[in-house]
Scaffold this motif. Structure first.
Motif, PDB file in Angstrom:
ATOM      1  N   PHE A 241       0.853  -1.197   0.000  1.00  0.00           N
ATOM      2  CA  PHE A 241       0.000   0.000   0.000  1.00  0.00           C
ATOM      3  C   PHE A 241       0.887   1.245   0.000  1.00  0.00           C
ATOM      4  O   PHE A 241       1.382   1.671   1.046  1.00  0.00           O
ATOM      5  CB  PHE A 241      -0.923   0.019   1.220  1.00  0.00           C
ATOM      6  CG  PHE A 241      -1.949  -1.079   1.217  1.00  0.00           C
ATOM      7  CD1 PHE A 241      -3.204  -0.874   0.648  1.00  0.00           C
ATOM      8  CD2 PHE A 241      -1.659  -2.321   1.760  1.00  0.00           C
ATOM      9  CE1 PHE A 241      -4.149  -1.886   0.636  1.00  0.00           C
ATOM     10  CE2 PHE A 241      -2.600  -3.346   1.752  1.00  0.00           C
ATOM     11  CZ  PHE A 241      -3.844  -3.128   1.187  1.00  0.00           C
ATOM     12  N   THR A 242       1.093   1.814  -1.169  1.00  0.00           N
ATOM     13  CA  THR A 242       1.917   3.011  -1.284  1.00  0.00           C
ATOM     14  C   THR A 242       1.250   4.169  -0.546  1.00  0.00           C
ATOM     15  O   THR A 242       0.075   4.463  -0.787  1.00  0.00           O
ATOM     16  CB  THR A 242       2.109   3.411  -2.761  1.00  0.00           C
ATOM     17  OG1 THR A 242       2.664   2.297  -3.460  1.00  0.00           O
ATOM     18  CG2 THR A 242       3.014   4.611  -2.887  1.00  0.00           C
ATOM     19  N   PRO A 243       1.961   4.829   0.381  1.00  0.00           N
ATOM     20  CA  PRO A 243       1.359   5.953   1.094  1.00  0.00           C
ATOM     21  C   PRO A 243       0.910   7.058   0.147  1.00  0.00           C
ATOM     22  O   PRO A 243       1.610   7.402  -0.806  1.00  0.00           O
ATOM     23  CB  PRO A 243       2.503   6.440   1.996  1.00  0.00           C
ATOM     24  CG  PRO A 243       3.348   5.225   2.207  1.00  0.00           C
ATOM     25  CD  PRO A 243       3.294   4.489   0.904  1.00  0.00           C
ATOM     26  N   VAL A 244      -0.276   7.597   0.409  1.00  0.00           N
ATOM     27  CA  VAL A 244      -0.847   8.675  -0.402  1.00  0.00           C
ATOM     28  C   VAL A 244      -1.290   9.805   0.521  1.00  0.00           C
ATOM     29  O   VAL A 244      -1.439   9.615   1.724  1.00  0.00           O
ATOM     30  CB  VAL A 244      -2.070   8.182  -1.221  1.00  0.00           C
ATOM     31  CG1 VAL A 244      -1.654   7.131  -2.227  1.00  0.00           C
ATOM     32  CG2 VAL A 244      -3.165   7.644  -0.295  1.00  0.00           C
ATOM     33  N   LYS A 245      -1.502  10.968  -0.051  1.00  0.00           N
ATOM     34  CA  LYS A 245      -1.986  12.101   0.736  1.00  0.00           C
ATOM     35  C   LYS A 245      -3.424  11.828   1.175  1.00  0.00           C
ATOM     36  O   LYS A 245      -4.266  11.450   0.362  1.00  0.00           O
ATOM     37  CB  LYS A 245      -1.920  13.387  -0.092  1.00  0.00           C
ATOM     38  CG  LYS A 245      -2.345  14.640   0.682  1.00  0.00           C
ATOM     39  CD  LYS A 245      -2.145  15.876  -0.167  1.00  0.00           C
ATOM     40  CE  LYS A 245      -2.691  17.128   0.513  1.00  0.00           C
ATOM     41  NZ  LYS A 245      -2.049  17.397   1.816  1.00  0.00           N
ATOM     42  N   VAL A 246      -3.692  12.030   2.456  1.00  0.00           N
ATOM     43  CA  VAL A 246      -5.034  11.786   2.989  1.00  0.00           C
ATOM     44  C   VAL A 246      -5.826  13.091   2.992  1.00  0.00           C
ATOM     45  O   VAL A 246      -5.382  14.103   3.543  1.00  0.00           O
ATOM     46  CB  VAL A 246      -4.963  11.204   4.419  1.00  0.00           C
ATOM     47  CG1 VAL A 246      -6.361  10.995   4.983  1.00  0.00           C
ATOM     48  CG2 VAL A 246      -4.195   9.888   4.425  1.00  0.00           C
ATOM     49  N   GLU A 247      -6.993  13.055   2.373  1.00  0.00           N
ATOM     50  CA  GLU A 247      -7.797  14.271   2.214  1.00  0.00           C
ATOM     51  C   GLU A 247      -8.916  14.409   3.246  1.00  0.00           C
ATOM     52  O   GLU A 247      -9.368  15.511   3.527  1.00  0.00           O
ATOM     53  CB  GLU A 247      -8.429  14.294   0.810  1.00  0.00           C
ATOM     54  CG  GLU A 247      -7.438  14.175  -0.336  1.00  0.00           C
ATOM     55  CD  GLU A 247      -6.589  15.423  -0.534  1.00  0.00           C
ATOM     56  OE1 GLU A 247      -6.891  16.461   0.104  1.00  0.00           O
ATOM     57  OE2 GLU A 247      -5.619  15.346  -1.321  1.00  0.00           O
ATOM     58  N   ASN A 248      -9.377  13.301   3.805  1.00  0.00           N
ATOM     59  CA  ASN A 248     -10.490  13.371   4.760  1.00  0.00           C
ATOM     60  C   ASN A 248     -10.528  12.108   5.625  1.00  0.00           C
ATOM     61  O   ASN A 248      -9.831  11.133   5.355  1.00  0.00           O
ATOM     62  CB  ASN A 248     -11.831  13.558   4.036  1.00  0.00           C
ATOM     63  CG  ASN A 248     -12.033  12.524   2.938  1.00  0.00           C
ATOM     64  OD1 ASN A 248     -12.013  11.325   3.191  1.00  0.00           O
ATOM     65  ND2 ASN A 248     -12.205  12.987   1.696  1.00  0.00           N
ATOM     66  N   ILE A 249     -11.353  12.122   6.655  1.00  0.00           N
ATOM     67  CA  ILE A 249     -11.432  11.001   7.586  1.00  0.00           C
ATOM     68  C   ILE A 249     -12.044   9.765   6.923  1.00  0.00           C
ATOM     69  O   ILE A 249     -11.660   8.630   7.238  1.00  0.00           O
ATOM     70  CB  ILE A 249     -12.196  11.417   8.859  1.00  0.00           C
ATOM     71  CG1 ILE A 249     -11.302  12.344   9.696  1.00  0.00           C
ATOM     72  CG2 ILE A 249     -12.615  10.200   9.689  1.00  0.00           C
ATOM     73  CD1 ILE A 249     -11.916  12.897  10.942  1.00  0.00           C
ATOM     74  N   SER A 250     -12.966   9.962   5.987  1.00  0.00           N
ATOM     75  CA  SER A 250     -13.551   8.811   5.282  1.00  0.00           C
ATOM     76  C   SER A 250     -12.477   8.011   4.565  1.00  0.00           C
ATOM     77  O   SER A 250     -12.526   6.769   4.513  1.00  0.00           O
ATOM     78  CB  SER A 250     -14.597   9.292   4.270  1.00  0.00           C
ATOM     79  OG  SER A 250     -15.685   9.875   4.926  1.00  0.00           O
ATOM     80  N   GLN A 251     -11.493   8.697   4.014  1.00  0.00           N
ATOM     81  CA  GLN A 251     -10.388   8.025   3.335  1.00  0.00           C
ATOM     82  C   GLN A 251      -9.572   7.188   4.329  1.00  0.00           C
ATOM     83  O   GLN A 251      -9.086   6.106   3.982  1.00  0.00           O
ATOM     84  CB  GLN A 251      -9.498   9.063   2.645  1.00  0.00           C
ATOM     85  CG  GLN A 251      -8.442   8.474   1.727  1.00  0.00           C
ATOM     86  CD  GLN A 251      -7.574   9.556   1.085  1.00  0.00           C
ATOM     87  OE1 GLN A 251      -7.785  10.755   1.285  1.00  0.00           O
ATOM     88  NE2 GLN A 251      -6.581   9.118   0.329  1.00  0.00           N
ATOM     89  N   ILE A 252      -9.418   7.693   5.548  1.00  0.00           N
ATOM     90  CA  ILE A 252      -8.701   6.951   6.589  1.00  0.00           C
ATOM     91  C   ILE A 252      -9.392   5.628   6.878  1.00  0.00           C
ATOM     92  O   ILE A 252      -8.755   4.571   6.941  1.00  0.00           O
ATOM     93  CB  ILE A 252      -8.588   7.798   7.881  1.00  0.00           C
ATOM     94  CG1 ILE A 252      -7.616   8.952   7.656  1.00  0.00           C
ATOM     95  CG2 ILE A 252      -8.146   6.935   9.070  1.00  0.00           C
ATOM     96  CD1 ILE A 252      -7.585   9.966   8.764  1.00  0.00           C
ATOM     97  N   TYR A 253     -10.727   5.682   7.021  1.00  0.00           N
ATOM     98  CA  TYR A 253     -11.482   4.453   7.272  1.00  0.00           C
ATOM     99  C   TYR A 253     -11.345   3.477   6.093  1.00  0.00           C
ATOM    100  O   TYR A 253     -11.239   2.259   6.301  1.00  0.00           O
ATOM    101  CB  TYR A 253     -12.957   4.777   7.523  1.00  0.00           C
ATOM    102  CG  TYR A 253     -13.250   5.182   8.953  1.00  0.00           C
ATOM    103  CD1 TYR A 253     -13.460   4.223   9.924  1.00  0.00           C
ATOM    104  CD2 TYR A 253     -13.313   6.519   9.328  1.00  0.00           C
ATOM    105  CE1 TYR A 253     -13.731   4.572  11.245  1.00  0.00           C
ATOM    106  CE2 TYR A 253     -13.578   6.886  10.637  1.00  0.00           C
ATOM    107  CZ  TYR A 253     -13.785   5.906  11.591  1.00  0.00           C
ATOM    108  OH  TYR A 253     -14.049   6.270  12.893  1.00  0.00           O
ATOM    109  N   ALA A 254     -11.344   3.999   4.881  1.00  0.00           N
ATOM    110  CA  ALA A 254     -11.228   3.134   3.701  1.00  0.00           C
ATOM    111  C   ALA A 254      -9.854   2.463   3.638  1.00  0.00           C
ATOM    112  O   ALA A 254      -9.755   1.258   3.367  1.00  0.00           O
ATOM    113  CB  ALA A 254     -11.479   3.954   2.441  1.00  0.00           C
TER     114      ALA A 254
END
Length: 356
Positions: free
Chosen positions: A329-342
């Protein structure tokens, strides 16, 4: 003070209940996971379990907070599961005493912004950050140069790879200096707990000038370097001290804050980050705090712990699983909390598909 304890049947939660009684604060509610017997023995008007509706008299963290009307919420929930409770507490504009470090590890950028927007104070319970917070609160007119947090090394720090290959779950949870729950004890052994504390420290104090030092006695909890002196927080390992500091919002002068002098006889050693990858990973996270590496680390670590606790993997495979997950899983920029859960969900699904 009216206090709500989330995760009240866990190790920190149980100690928090003792401190609340000592301070003569009022316990107005609890949450718990599946320890029904312990939960029912706690004298409180409101109870909530996310998996047990029979012994709950409220239906959500939000309802629990609204009905119990606390002044302070202690979040002592273990792991990623505590993120929701942190978010709900901040949205309800309640003072938060935070033992759930994972909230800041995976979502620090959003939690800190949300707290500022809602004018919510977050007070650390982890002994290292609690100690730093206490030192800084007693030296408000001085600017610190660097922060040091200490690592006991757990039960295996000096062991050879050959010996580690035979390390058991029972040995890993037998922490040499702290009385902690199983998860945090294993994390201490692998130094993943120290990885997460470095990240947590970054979000509390917004600095990358953080170093973890090996300190097996756990007597010194943290050191703050100023231009003229290094101040340390030093006392016996006792989480009730940190809990009390947090619940009193660090307003009291602490006798445990003293100067670190050159004649200090206690072991304080640099940690080899090439040998201890979790420390290396932590430094990578705080260099790029808005990407998803911390989410990957936490999800992989939680799943690896579960596998180790039931005997499906060996001790050394914990770090191997985390390394493998980082590679997938290549680290990517996180834009919101929903993305964190995904991202969290995807990492867990991947590990279960490979190791279960």
């Amino acid at each position: 003070m009216r206090v709500l304890v989330l995760g009240a049947t866990g190790n920190i939660g149980q100690q928090a209940l003792e401190v609340i009684k000592q301070l003569k604060y009022q316990l107005v509610g609890i949450s718990f996971y599946k320890n029904n017997l312990s939960a029912l023995q706690i004298n409180t008007p409101f109870r909530y379990s996310p998996i047990n509706k029979i012994n709950s008299n409220v239906s959500s963290y939000d309802e629990l907070i609204k009905l119990s009307k606390p002044d302070i919420v202690i979040n002592a929930i273990v792991g990623f599961a505590g993120l929701e409770a942190t978010i709900v507490t901040i949205k309800n504009k309640k003072t938060l005493c935070l033992a759930n470090k994972e909230s800041l590890v995976v979502a620090g950028q959003f939690i800190t912004k949300m707290a500022n927007r809602n004018n919510v104070k977050i007070y650390p319970i982890d002994s290292e950050d609690s100690s730093i917070y206490q030192i800084i609160s007693q030296n408000k007119n001085s600017e610190f140069k660097k922060l040091y947090i200490t690592a006991s090394g757990g039960p295996f720090y000096k062991h050879s790879l050959k010996k580690l290959s035979k390390a058991t779950y029972k040995q890993a949870v037998n922490h040499p200096t702290w009385n902690m729950g199983a998860k945090i004890s294993v994390d201490s052994a692998t130094l993943m707990n120290k990885c997460f504390e470095i990240i947590e420290t970054y979000w509390y104090f917004k600095t990358t000038k953080i170093e973890a030092l090996y300190h097996p006695s756990s007597f010194i909890h943290a050191i703050v370097q100023y231009s003229k002196a290094k101040l340390m927080f030093a006392c016996k390992p006792d989480m009730k001290i940190s809990i009390k500091q947090s619940l009193t919002m660090f307003r009291n002068h602490s006798k445990y804050v003293v100067t670190l002098n050159k004649n200090n006889k206690m072991i304080l050693e640099k940690i080899d980050i090439n040998k201890w990858l979790p420390i290396q990973w932590a430094y990578e996270v705080i260099k790029r705090p808005s990407n998803s590496l911390s989410v990957i680390l936490n999800a992989a670590n939680e799943e690896a712990f579960k596998l180790f606790s039931v005997g499906k993997i060996k001790y050394l495979q914990i770090i191997e699983i985390i390394k493998y997950s980082i590679s997938k899983f290549t680290p990517v920029k996180v834009e919101n909390i929903s993305q964190i859960y995904a991202i969290d969900n995807n990492v867990r699904k991947f590990i279960k598909s490979v190791y279960n």
